[in-house]
Design an enzyme around this catalytic site. Structure first.
Site, PDB file in Angstrom:
ATOM      1  CB  SER A 190      -0.857  -0.016   1.275  1.00 49.15           C
ATOM      2  OG  SER A 190      -1.333   1.275   1.590  1.00 49.15           O
ATOM      3  CE1 TYR A 248      -4.617  -1.895   4.944  1.00 44.50           C
ATOM      4  CE2 TYR A 248      -3.478   0.137   4.355  1.00 44.50           C
ATOM      5  CZ  TYR A 248      -4.178  -0.988   3.984  1.00 44.50           C
ATOM      6  OH  TYR A 248      -4.439  -1.228   2.655  1.00 44.50           O
TER       7      TYR A 248
HETATM    8  N1  LIG Z   1      -8.889   0.078  -1.577  1.00 41.41           N
HETATM    9  C1  LIG Z   1      -7.813   0.763  -1.322  1.00 41.41           C
HETATM   10  O1  LIG Z   1      -7.837   1.995  -1.318  1.00 41.41           O
HETATM   11  C2  LIG Z   1      -6.505   0.052  -1.038  1.00 41.41           C
HETATM   12  C3  LIG Z   1      -5.327   0.808  -0.981  1.00 41.41           C
HETATM   13  C4  LIG Z   1      -4.128   0.175  -0.714  1.00 41.41           C
HETATM   14  C5  LIG Z   1      -4.086  -1.194  -0.513  1.00 41.41           C
HETATM   15  N2  LIG Z   1      -5.238  -1.914  -0.552  1.00 41.41           N
HETATM   16  C6  LIG Z   1      -5.136  -3.345  -0.304  1.00 41.41           C
HETATM   17  O2  LIG Z   1      -5.752  -4.058  -1.355  1.00 41.41           O
HETATM   18  C7  LIG Z   1      -6.232  -5.304  -0.862  1.00 41.41           C
HETATM   19  C8  LIG Z   1      -7.669  -5.485  -1.281  1.00 41.41           C
HETATM   20  O3  LIG Z   1      -8.433  -4.441  -0.722  1.00 41.41           O
HETATM   21  P1  LIG Z   1      -9.826  -3.932  -1.334  1.00 41.41           P
HETATM   22  O4  LIG Z   1      -9.721  -2.479  -1.449  1.00 41.41           O
HETATM   23  O5  LIG Z   1     -10.191  -4.761  -2.493  1.00 41.41           O
HETATM   24  O6  LIG Z   1     -10.767  -4.208  -0.073  1.00 41.41           O
HETATM   25  P2  LIG Z   1     -12.102  -5.078   0.090  1.00 41.41           P
HETATM   26  O7  LIG Z   1     -12.476  -4.885   1.503  1.00 41.41           O
HETATM   27  O8  LIG Z   1     -13.052  -4.759  -0.994  1.00 41.41           O
HETATM   28  O9  LIG Z   1     -11.581  -6.569  -0.142  1.00 41.41           O
HETATM   29  C9  LIG Z   1     -10.816  -7.258   0.804  1.00 41.41           C
HETATM   30  C10 LIG Z   1     -11.241  -8.716   0.788  1.00 41.41           C
HETATM   31  O10 LIG Z   1     -10.425  -9.440   1.715  1.00 41.41           O
HETATM   32  C11 LIG Z   1     -11.254 -10.348   2.401  1.00 41.41           C
HETATM   33  N3  LIG Z   1     -10.681 -10.729   3.686  1.00 41.41           N
HETATM   34  C12 LIG Z   1     -10.587  -9.961   4.809  1.00 41.41           C
HETATM   35  N4  LIG Z   1     -10.033 -10.689   5.813  1.00 41.41           N
HETATM   36  C13 LIG Z   1      -9.791 -11.921   5.303  1.00 41.41           C
HETATM   37  C14 LIG Z   1      -9.243 -13.110   5.845  1.00 41.41           C
HETATM   38  N5  LIG Z   1      -8.839 -13.176   7.139  1.00 41.41           N
HETATM   39  N6  LIG Z   1      -9.129 -14.200   5.055  1.00 41.41           N
HETATM   40  C15 LIG Z   1      -9.542 -14.152   3.756  1.00 41.41           C
HETATM   41  N7  LIG Z   1     -10.088 -13.066   3.201  1.00 41.41           N
HETATM   42  C16 LIG Z   1     -10.199 -11.957   3.964  1.00 41.41           C
HETATM   43  C17 LIG Z   1     -12.569  -9.619   2.561  1.00 41.41           C
HETATM   44  O11 LIG Z   1     -13.636 -10.510   2.828  1.00 41.41           O
HETATM   45  C18 LIG Z   1     -12.699  -8.895   1.218  1.00 41.41           C
HETATM   46  O12 LIG Z   1     -13.408  -9.659   0.271  1.00 41.41           O
HETATM   47  C19 LIG Z   1      -6.013  -5.274   0.652  1.00 41.41           C
HETATM   48  O13 LIG Z   1      -4.834  -5.980   0.979  1.00 41.41           O
HETATM   49  C20 LIG Z   1      -5.840  -3.811   0.939  1.00 41.41           C
HETATM   50  O14 LIG Z   1      -5.089  -3.589   2.097  1.00 41.41           O
HETATM   51  C21 LIG Z   1      -6.440  -1.323  -0.813  1.00 41.41           C
END
Ligand SMILES: NC(=O)c1ccc[n+]([C@@H]2O[C@H](COP(=O)([O-])OP(=O)(O)OC[C@H]3O[C@@H](n4cnc5c(N)ncnc54)[C@H](O)[C@@H]3O)[C@@H](O)[C@H]2O)c1
Length: 253
Positions: free
Chosen positions: A145, A158
């Site tokens: 991230s 985080y």
């Molecule tokens: N959206 C953003 O702005 C952003 C920015 C930087 C990094 N990220 C990273 O991208 C990745 C995906 O995030 P997103 O934005 O799609 O979020 P999201 O919340 O839409 O998706 C995350 C998914 O992970 C699953 N999850 C959570 N805990 C879990 C576990 N213990 N075991 C299995 N699955 C689990 C959730 O059920 C969900 O479907 C994450 O690692 C997040 O940290 C997102």
């Protein structure tokens, strides 16, 4: 299936966090390029929806529920994927959770939980998948991230977990590069998903601090991350190893 590029014909990918957001978009993108995808998440309904989207587009997909913080489930999932598809070429660690809280108020259990899912989960998937990736000459794409590159206010747990993911990525790159396994990461900025739509900021936040990480351009959807993950995981990324790519529309530039 649209204008498929088929960079992943005959390949198999395991994608975590594929019930929504970036994980779902990545599973769709890889499947659209000919990859068989084994998708996992804790959220069964979302997984079933992803399966539907991919199947209807003509892709090859299988799903299983898996909590990435549970070592037994992680090992069983990797085994089930290889049993089902016969090989593993790409591991995409995308499952993650966000916690926004003032540093002095973060209970240690919550700090530990964020590390357990985001960092230890990624570690365990990598460890379970590596023997298969060595066999296939495959690769790993982890999800870090921009919070690993620049201080994220209220994101101590985080950001720490993502800093760990970045370091783990570089370590695996040098430890397994000679065996033909690459390991890279992406650093998404603010992306329009459930997580990206803010989380819960603590009461009365310092908005000047929060705004430091706000997109300089319009926030984009998860497909802008999926395309970069696909590049890294494909032969187009053949000489990229131990790298992390910031995909934030220039926010931290
Ligand atoms: N959206 C953003 O702005 C952003 C920015 C930087 C990094 N990220 C990273 O991208 C990745 C995906 O995030 P997103 O934005 O799609 O979020 P999201 O919340 O839409 O998706 C995350 C998914 O992970 C699953 N999850 C959570 N805990 C879990 C576990 N213990 N075991 C299995 N699955 C689990 C959730 O059920 C969900 O479907 C994450 O690692 C997040 O940290 C997102």
């Amino acid at each position: 299936m649209g204008e498929a590029m088929n960079r992943f014909d005959g390949k198999v990918a395991l994608v975590t966090g594929a019930a929504a957001g970036i994980g779902r978009a990545t599973a769709e993108r890889l499947a659209n390029e000919g990859c068989s995808v084994y998708i996992v998440d804790v959220a069964r309904d979302g997984l079933e929806e992803t399966v539907k989207l991919i199947s209807e587009a003509g892709g090859s997909v299988e799903f299983a529920t898996c909590d990435v913080s549970d070592e037994g489930e992680v090992k069983a999932t990797v085994k089930a994927c290889v049993d089902r598809f016969g090989q593993l070429d790409v591991l995409c660690n995308i499952a993650g959770i966000l916690l926004l809280e003032r540093f002095e108020k973060i209970p240690v259990e919550k700090f530990r939980r964020v590390l357990e899912v985001n960092l230890v989960g990624t570690f365990m998937l990598c460890q379970a998948a590596l023997p298969h990736l060595i066999e296939s000459g495959g690769n790993i794409v982890n999800t870090s991230s921009t919070s690993a590159l620049s201080g994220m206010p209220y994101g101590a747990a985080y950001g720490t977990s993502k800093g760990g993911v970045s370091a783990l990525t570089r370590t695996l790159a040098v430890e397994f590069g000679k065996q033909g396994v690459r390991c890279n990461a992406i650093n998404p900025g603010s992306i329009k998903t459930a997580m990206g739509s803010g989380g819960n900021l603590p009461e009365d936040p310092d908005m000047q601090l929060v705004m430091r990480a706000m997109p300089i351009d319009k926030a984009r959807g998860p497909e802008v991350i999926a395309s970069v993950i696909a590049m890294l995981a494909s032969a187009d990324g053949a000489h990229i190893n131990g790298e992390e790519i910031r995909v934030d529309g220039g926010t931290l530039s």
